[in-house]
Design a protein around this motif. Structure first.
Motif, PDB file in Angstrom:
ATOM      1  N   GLU A   4       0.844  -1.205   0.000  1.00  0.00           N
ATOM      2  CA  GLU A   4       0.000   0.000   0.000  1.00  0.00           C
ATOM      3  C   GLU A   4       0.876   1.250   0.000  1.00  0.00           C
ATOM      4  OE1 GLU A   4      -3.066   0.671   3.026  1.00  0.00           O
ATOM      5  OE2 GLU A   4      -3.528  -1.469   2.748  1.00  0.00           O
ATOM      6  N   THR A   5       0.493   2.262  -0.752  1.00  0.00           N
ATOM      7  CA  THR A   5       1.306   3.484  -0.839  1.00  0.00           C
ATOM      8  C   THR A   5       0.420   4.725  -0.764  1.00  0.00           C
ATOM      9  OG1 THR A   5       1.151   3.633  -3.250  1.00  0.00           O
ATOM     10  CG2 THR A   5       2.988   2.342  -2.358  1.00  0.00           C
ATOM     11  N   PHE A   6       1.071   5.874  -0.535  1.00  0.00           N
ATOM     12  CA  PHE A   6       0.351   7.151  -0.632  1.00  0.00           C
ATOM     13  C   PHE A   6       1.231   8.126  -1.415  1.00  0.00           C
ATOM     14  CE2 PHE A   6       2.654   7.116   3.403  1.00  0.00           C
ATOM     15  CZ  PHE A   6       3.287   8.350   3.438  1.00  0.00           C
ATOM     16  N   ASN A   8       3.173  11.642  -2.589  1.00  0.00           N
ATOM     17  CA  ASN A   8       3.870  12.772  -1.959  1.00  0.00           C
ATOM     18  C   ASN A   8       4.046  13.858  -3.015  1.00  0.00           C
ATOM     19  OD1 ASN A   8       5.423  14.298  -0.137  1.00  0.00           O
ATOM     20  ND2 ASN A   8       7.324  13.400  -0.915  1.00  0.00           N
ATOM     21  N   ARG A  38       5.834   8.123  -4.652  1.00  0.00           N
ATOM     22  CA  ARG A  38       4.868   7.442  -3.794  1.00  0.00           C
ATOM     23  C   ARG A  38       5.632   6.854  -2.608  1.00  0.00           C
ATOM     24  NH1 ARG A  38      -0.158   7.546  -5.719  1.00  0.00           N
ATOM     25  NH2 ARG A  38      -0.842   6.153  -4.055  1.00  0.00           N
ATOM     26  N   ALA A  42       3.002   2.867   2.817  1.00  0.00           N
ATOM     27  CA  ALA A  42       2.194   3.125   4.022  1.00  0.00           C
ATOM     28  C   ALA A  42       2.451   1.983   5.005  1.00  0.00           C
ATOM     29  CB  ALA A  42       0.725   3.213   3.650  1.00  0.00           C
ATOM     30  N   GLU A  55       3.781  12.002   7.342  1.00  0.00           N
ATOM     31  CA  GLU A  55       3.446  11.533   5.991  1.00  0.00           C
ATOM     32  C   GLU A  55       3.565  12.645   4.937  1.00  0.00           C
ATOM     33  OE1 GLU A  55       1.828  11.301   8.887  1.00  0.00           O
ATOM     34  OE2 GLU A  55      -0.298  10.887   8.580  1.00  0.00           O
ATOM     35  N   ILE A  84       1.224   6.455   7.740  1.00  0.00           N
ATOM     36  CA  ILE A  84       0.175   7.336   8.234  1.00  0.00           C
ATOM     37  C   ILE A  84       0.161   7.268   9.767  1.00  0.00           C
ATOM     38  CG2 ILE A  84      -2.326   7.780   8.114  1.00  0.00           C
ATOM     39  CD1 ILE A  84      -0.853   8.018   5.382  1.00  0.00           C
TER      40      ILE A  84
END
Ligand code: NAD
Length: 510
Positions: free
Chosen positions: A39-41, A43, A54, A57, A195, A224
């Protein structure tokens, strides 16, 4: 675009290439790793909204792996003599200095802070390591407390693996301010960076490894707050949590850490008053007032966000602040001329600009700014803002806005200044401007804050205690205060004579 600006952009681009090439993962047990779930978020760069990279997470399993590495490395690291730990920390400072350009440019692109400030922060980060490196050999030293028939002596020992959770404002410098004393004390660390500013935490992990820090002594888990951060505060291998961030998050962390009886150190929010009396050196006071709210985009826990000015000079002084605010150069963080860069994130931009509406609704006057700045990049730029005609019960005077936004209010006399300064949930710092030293002493005693600067901007001296009262924090950092947090104090009591021992159950005993 000036040549220097263009040059900065090109260097930043080359430093950021590696991040753009893939997902930024964690650094656990001396190695970069991808993370458990994939899983990533995203930036984004605050200056132009572009996607930098990315980020993994981190979840409970990643935190568990990092804590296991920190637990395994602890005994070995704690046993390294202080002199050797100090030498290694100096080595880390050397590498920070060698990579200062990269750190500053990456930090500016990641956070929106102007390069003029991130360059200084990289240098300060190296100083943090050197300061605690020099103190590592004596960190264990205790006191001799002799008593009658006993010698008592104390010693300090590293508390164990610790968690460090940092915010997104000046992330590299702040991380070193927490991590350097922990390492000097002999603790191992799991770091969870914010984050919104993940990049320089990875640089710090790499730098420490490059300088020869053993695997597992510093581990970094991206992610997170409510997931990776929460798991770290709940992990039973972690003995203490050093946290810098919002007061509400601090309260949550205290609850999360309660079942495992975590020791906590909190550096939280602020709504710091700067009090200007009519006898002050008003030229210097003006410079300091402007600097202490608009530097670092106002995204600064110690920013003086409430300006209290004596009635007799209020209108003129505040007008001069407004003039200066209007003249501040808002721009791209890599432009050497920029004084205020873009705010870190779209969400934060919405929060800060929301206060422009709140100020209007509350009946305050917008004497400068109060709107977004129009620049050639689609970033989160706002004009340095000054609210006047405010009162201390308004939300703009009570809530931490954490942007380049100042709320000015008049006061009648010393008592009124003190009452207004203390009438806040926060208690981090206060700034006093007066030529009357007895008055400065009285106010310094009575202000409900952890730090007072008299006729001064925020100049840090690293041995002094840093921290806040009330909703601004628990505990102090700096010098030996940091070691008190990261170490346990043990007392040893040795009988040196034949002191009386009651003889329970003995024949003929009284
Ligand atoms: P924040 O509280 O939102 O986040 C800080 C860190 O906590 C982040 O790494 C985040 O991921 C993590 N986190 C969030 N929820 C968590 C949870 N439930 N459990 C564990 N970790 C969690 O703060 P922010 O917005 O990143 O930073 C700005 C705040 O930091 C401001 O209030 C500012 O005043 C404060 N600050 C204080 C100081 C000081 O020395 N007093 C210094 C710098 C910043």
């Amino acid at each position: 675009m000036s040549t220097a600006f263009e040059d900065n952009i090109n260097r930043a681009r080359s430093y950021l290439e590696r991040f753009a090439a893939g997902t930024l993962g964690h650094f656990i047990g001396g190695k970069a790793c991808a993370g458990d779930t994939g899983e990533t978020f995203p930036n984004h760069c605050p200056a132009d909204g572009s996607l930098i990279n990315r980020v993994a997470a981190g979840n409970e399993a990643d935190i568990d792996a990092a804590c296991a590495a920190a637990r395994e490395a602890f005994a070995g690291w704690a046993a390294v003599p202080g002199e050797q730990r100090g030498a290694l920390l100096h080595g880390i400072a050397d590498v920070i200095e060698a990579r200062a350009d990269e750190i500053a440019l990456v930090e500016s692109m990641d956070t929106g802070q102007a390069l003029r400030f991130t360059a200084g922060a990289a240098v300060r980060a190296a100083t943090n390591f050197r300061f605690f490196a020099d103190r590592a050999p004596d960190a264990r030293r205790g006191r001799s407390l002799p008593a009658g028939e006993h010698d008592n002596y104390t010693m300090r020992q590293p508390i164990g693996p610790v968690g460090v959770i940092t915010p997104w404002n000046t992330p590299f410098m702040l991380a070193t301010w927490k991590i350097a004393p922990a390492l000097a004390a002999g603790c191992t660390v799991v770091h969870k960076p914010a984050e919104w500013s993940p990049l320089t935490a990875q640089l710090l992990a790499e730098i420490c490894a490059e300088a020869g820090l053993p695997p597992g002594v510093l581990n970094t888990v991206q992610g997170i707050g409510e997931q990776a951060g929460k798991a770290l505060t709940e992990h039973d291998a972690i003995r203490a949590i050093a946290f810098v961030g919002e007061s509400t998050t601090g309260a949550r962390i205290m609850a999360q850490g309660a079942p495992t009886l975590k020791r906590v150190h909190f550096e939280l929010g602020g709504k710091n008053p700067v009090v200007v009396f009519d006898d002050a050196n008003l030229e210097r006071a003006l410079d300091a007032v402007v600097f202490m709210i608009y530097s670092l985009n106002g995204e600064r826990c110690t920013s003086s966000s409430r300006l209290l000015v004596q009635q007799s000079i209020h209108d003129e002084f505040v007008e001069r602040v407004a003039e200066r605010a209007r003249a501040i150069r808002v721009g791209h963080p890599l432009d050497p001329d920029t004084e205020v860069g873009p705010l870190i994130h779209a969400e934060h931009l919405a929060k800060v600009t929301g206060y422009f509406e709140i100020a209007r609704a509350e009946g305050a006057t917008i004497a400068a700014g109060g709107e977004r700045a129009d620049l050639p990049w689609p970033g989160h730029f706002v004009k340095p803002t000054l609210f006047t005609g405010a009162s201390n019960d308004m939300r703009i005077a009570r809530e931490e806005i954490f942007g380049p936004v100042l709320t000015a209010m008049p006061f009648a006399d010393e008592d009124d200044a003190l009452a207004q300064a203390n009438d806040t949930p926060y208690g981090l710092a206060a700034y006093l401007w007066t030529a009357d030293s007895a008055r400065a002493d009285r106010l310094s005693r009575d202000l409900e804050v952890g730090m007072v600067w008299v006729n001064s901007q925020n100049v840090r001296h690293l041995p002094t205690p840093f921290g806040g009262m009330k909703a601004s924090g628990i505990g102090r950092d700096g010098g030996d205060y940091s070691f008190d947090f990261y170490m346990e104090t043990k007392n040893v009591s040795v009988a040196i004579g034949e002191h009386r021992i009651p003889q329970l159950g003995a024949v003929g005993a009284d």
